[in-house]
Design a protein around this motif. Structure first.
Motif, PDB file in Angstrom:
ATOM      1  N   GLN A 281       0.820  -1.213   0.000  1.00  9.42           N
ATOM      2  CA  GLN A 281       0.000   0.000   0.000  1.00  9.42           C
ATOM      3  C   GLN A 281       0.855   1.264   0.000  1.00  9.42           C
ATOM      4  OE1 GLN A 281      -3.511   0.292  -0.044  1.00  9.42           O
ATOM      5  NE2 GLN A 281      -3.009   2.449  -0.372  1.00  9.42           N
ATOM      6  N   LEU A 282       1.989   1.225   0.695  1.00  2.64           N
ATOM      7  CA  LEU A 282       2.750   2.452   0.939  1.00  2.64           C
ATOM      8  C   LEU A 282       3.987   2.629   0.062  1.00  2.64           C
ATOM      9  CD1 LEU A 282       2.588   2.386   4.858  1.00  2.64           C
ATOM     10  CD2 LEU A 282       1.149   3.718   3.300  1.00  2.64           C
ATOM     11  N   VAL A 283       4.468   1.539  -0.557  1.00  5.71           N
ATOM     12  CA  VAL A 283       5.712   1.601  -1.326  1.00  5.71           C
ATOM     13  C   VAL A 283       5.429   1.262  -2.784  1.00  5.71           C
ATOM     14  CG1 VAL A 283       8.093   0.768  -1.498  1.00  5.71           C
ATOM     15  CG2 VAL A 283       6.975   0.904   0.741  1.00  5.71           C
ATOM     16  N   ASP A 284       6.147   1.929  -3.710  1.00  2.00           N
ATOM     17  CA  ASP A 284       5.875   1.738  -5.129  1.00  2.00           C
ATOM     18  C   ASP A 284       6.990   1.012  -5.888  1.00  2.00           C
ATOM     19  OD1 ASP A 284       3.484   3.054  -4.869  1.00  2.00           O
ATOM     20  OD2 ASP A 284       4.272   4.999  -5.498  1.00  2.00           O
ATOM     21  N   THR A 285       8.105   0.731  -5.266  1.00  2.00           N
ATOM     22  CA  THR A 285       9.235   0.158  -6.007  1.00  2.00           C
ATOM     23  C   THR A 285       8.994  -1.317  -6.332  1.00  2.00           C
ATOM     24  OG1 THR A 285      10.399  -0.446  -3.974  1.00  2.00           O
ATOM     25  CG2 THR A 285      10.830   1.737  -4.881  1.00  2.00           C
ATOM     26  N   PRO A 286       9.459  -1.775  -7.509  1.00  2.00           N
ATOM     27  CA  PRO A 286       9.243  -3.175  -7.908  1.00  2.00           C
ATOM     28  C   PRO A 286       9.823  -4.189  -6.937  1.00  2.00           C
ATOM     29  CG  PRO A 286       9.952  -1.859  -9.789  1.00  2.00           C
ATOM     30  CD  PRO A 286      10.097  -0.987  -8.581  1.00  2.00           C
ATOM     31  N   VAL A 287      11.035  -3.921  -6.428  1.00  2.00           N
ATOM     32  CA  VAL A 287      11.674  -4.877  -5.514  1.00  2.00           C
ATOM     33  C   VAL A 287      10.838  -5.045  -4.245  1.00  2.00           C
ATOM     34  CG1 VAL A 287      13.704  -5.339  -4.093  1.00  2.00           C
ATOM     35  CG2 VAL A 287      13.992  -4.449  -6.412  1.00  2.00           C
ATOM     36  N   ALA A 288      10.366  -3.928  -3.709  1.00  2.00           N
ATOM     37  CA  ALA A 288       9.542  -4.005  -2.491  1.00  2.00           C
ATOM     38  C   ALA A 288       8.263  -4.787  -2.756  1.00  2.00           C
ATOM     39  CB  ALA A 288       9.220  -2.594  -1.996  1.00  2.00           C
ATOM     40  N   ALA A 292       7.266  -8.219  -0.880  1.00  2.00           N
ATOM     41  CA  ALA A 292       6.018  -8.196  -0.114  1.00  2.00           C
ATOM     42  C   ALA A 292       5.001  -9.181  -0.678  1.00  2.00           C
ATOM     43  CB  ALA A 292       5.439  -6.778  -0.108  1.00  2.00           C
ATOM     44  N   THR A 293       4.958  -9.310  -1.996  1.00  2.00           N
ATOM     45  CA  THR A 293       4.013 -10.247  -2.609  1.00  2.00           C
ATOM     46  C   THR A 293       4.384 -11.692  -2.281  1.00  2.00           C
ATOM     47  OG1 THR A 293       3.624  -8.684  -4.417  1.00  2.00           O
ATOM     48  CG2 THR A 293       2.944 -10.957  -4.774  1.00  2.00           C
TER      49      THR A 293
END
Length: 421
Positions: A281-288, A292-293
């Motif tokens: 919800q809060l982070v937009d970077t692909p690695v994150a 998280a996924t």
């Protein structure tokens, strides 16, 4: 141990594939049956509803004669429904076939999970039940891409034929399996619903619904969520990150679950799931998002065997009805989550805001997990009743804090003589 339960794991794989395989072939099926993709989507609803209704109500009837018979009848019903789907000439036949397949799947999940736990020693129950969940998660993860791949070469009917093939192989494995399967305890007059009178079981079934709604329900919208954040090029990688996390999590949790027990792990699982939703919800970077996924997939599937152990560790004789209600709640939660997401989107909520709603539901689930932990015994002492019973298995009767009750039960058991479990 895997030699004892591998046919049950294979059966779970076929169930996991079937539960989500339609998602990859909806357009082809709609064209073939002269209807819309939305109408074909009703097949998923029909499957889920039949699954939820049949698991708790029919499993106790089928195990009356023998566990092997119950498993073969459930698998046969499941395969028959899938075969009818593969051959369906009209939409009406297709919808009916999904009800039949869902009923077989609901009974199969409850009986297979309880049987896996009964086939091994008490200190291996977590691992055995987790392996059935591993089969479910593997089938779920593989279902959509496998279905699409086979459909490209053989059409959607070939995809359903593949599901039938795996189910038939599982039936043959069970039929030819050497040795006897443990007889699962017969239900009491009060029926399977009596287990819900226990606050711990009632909280556990509710938690299963909440986690199914948040985890599996949100998974439906993973690609639209990524698109809203400008990560549309990462959609395929995110789908596989979720799947790989789920398979690894359910495959590796068994030993830690047996070693640490469900009390220590129960609150941790929804906490990790909540954290993963907040990161998305809060982070937009692909690695994150990838990390998280993967954590999301792992936490969602790990919750299944951890919750099963928390609810059944001191009531193994009620494992089948408890698992039936738990898994029915999870699949109903999945359907409710998908429907809820659709309603939110229709109401103007953007797809990238959905993880926040899932996090809110998971926070409630965390509260339930803490309550379940407080109600779960710290450890279970075993008393062997009457020497050699028919199943020759110890019976869990009390926790350490209730040692006097353990001794009392042992005295009563000795006076009964050779009692069959």
């Amino acid at each position: 141990m895997i030699r004892k339960i591998w046919p049950l794991v294979v059966a779970a794989v076929s169930l996991g594939i079937d539960a989500y395989v339609l998602a990859g072939v909806l357009p082809d099926m709609a064209d073939s049956l002269a209807t819309t993709a939305g109408a074909i989507g009703l097949g998923v609803t029909a499957f889920t509803a039949a699954y939820a209704a049949a698991g708790p109500s029919l499993s106790r009837v089928l195990v009356g004669r023998s566990t092997r018979t119950a498993l073969l009848v459930a698998l046969g019903t499941f395969n028959l429904g899938n075969l009818a789907t593969a051959l369906a000439p009209t939409f009406g036949v297709f919808l009916t076939s999904r009800v039949v397949a869902g009923a077989g799947a609901g009974v199969l999940t409850a009986v297979a999970t309880a049987t896996a736990g009964a086939l091994v020693a008490d200190h291996e129950r977590g691992r055995a039940m987790a392996l059935v969940t591993f089969g479910l998660s593997t089938g779920t993860v593989a279902g959509v891409p496998l279905g699409m791949l086979i459909s490209q070469h053989m059409g959607w009917r070939g995809t359903m034929g593949f599901v039938v093939l795996i189910g038939v192989l599982s039936m043959l494995a069970l039929a030819l399996r050497s040795g006897t399967l443990p007889q699962l305890p017969a239900s009491r007059r009060s029926g399977h619903g009596a287990v819900l009178r226990s606050p711990r079981v009632a909280f556990g079934v509710t938690l299963s619904f909440v986690l199914g709604m948040a985890s599996l329900g949100l998974y439906t919208y993973l690609l639209p969520m990524a698109d809203e954040r400008g990560l549309n090029g990462w959609g395929f990688a995110l789908v596989w990150a979720w799947g790989i996390g789920g398979v690894l999590g359910s495959g590796l949790i068994g030993k830690p679950l047996d070693a640490l027990g469900p009390r220590r792990l129960m609150p941790v699982v929804p906490a990790f799931l909540l954290t993963s939703f907040l990161v998305i919800q809060l982070v937009d970077t692909p690695v994150a998002w990838l990390v998280a996924t993967a954590a999301w997939g792992a936490s969602g599937w790990i919750s299944v065997p951890v919750l099963q152990q928390a609810l059944t560790r001191d009531r193994t004789e009620q494992a089948m009805p408890i698992v039936a209600f738990q898994m029915a709640a999870m699949y109903l939660g999945s359907a409710a989550g998908s429907a809820g997401g659709s309603a939110l989107l229709a109401g103007g909520v953007t797809a990238d805001a959905l993880p926040g709603w899932a996090a809110l539901a998971t926070a409630g689930g965390l509260v339930l997990a803490v309550l379940i932990t407080r109600l779960t015994p710290r450890s279970v002492s075993a008393v062997t009743i009457g020497g050699n019973s028919r199943r020759n298995r110890p019976r869990a009767v009390a926790t350490r804090c209730e040692e006097s009750a353990v001794h009392h039960e042992a005295d009563r058991a000795g006076s009964r003589g050779d009692e069959r479990l």
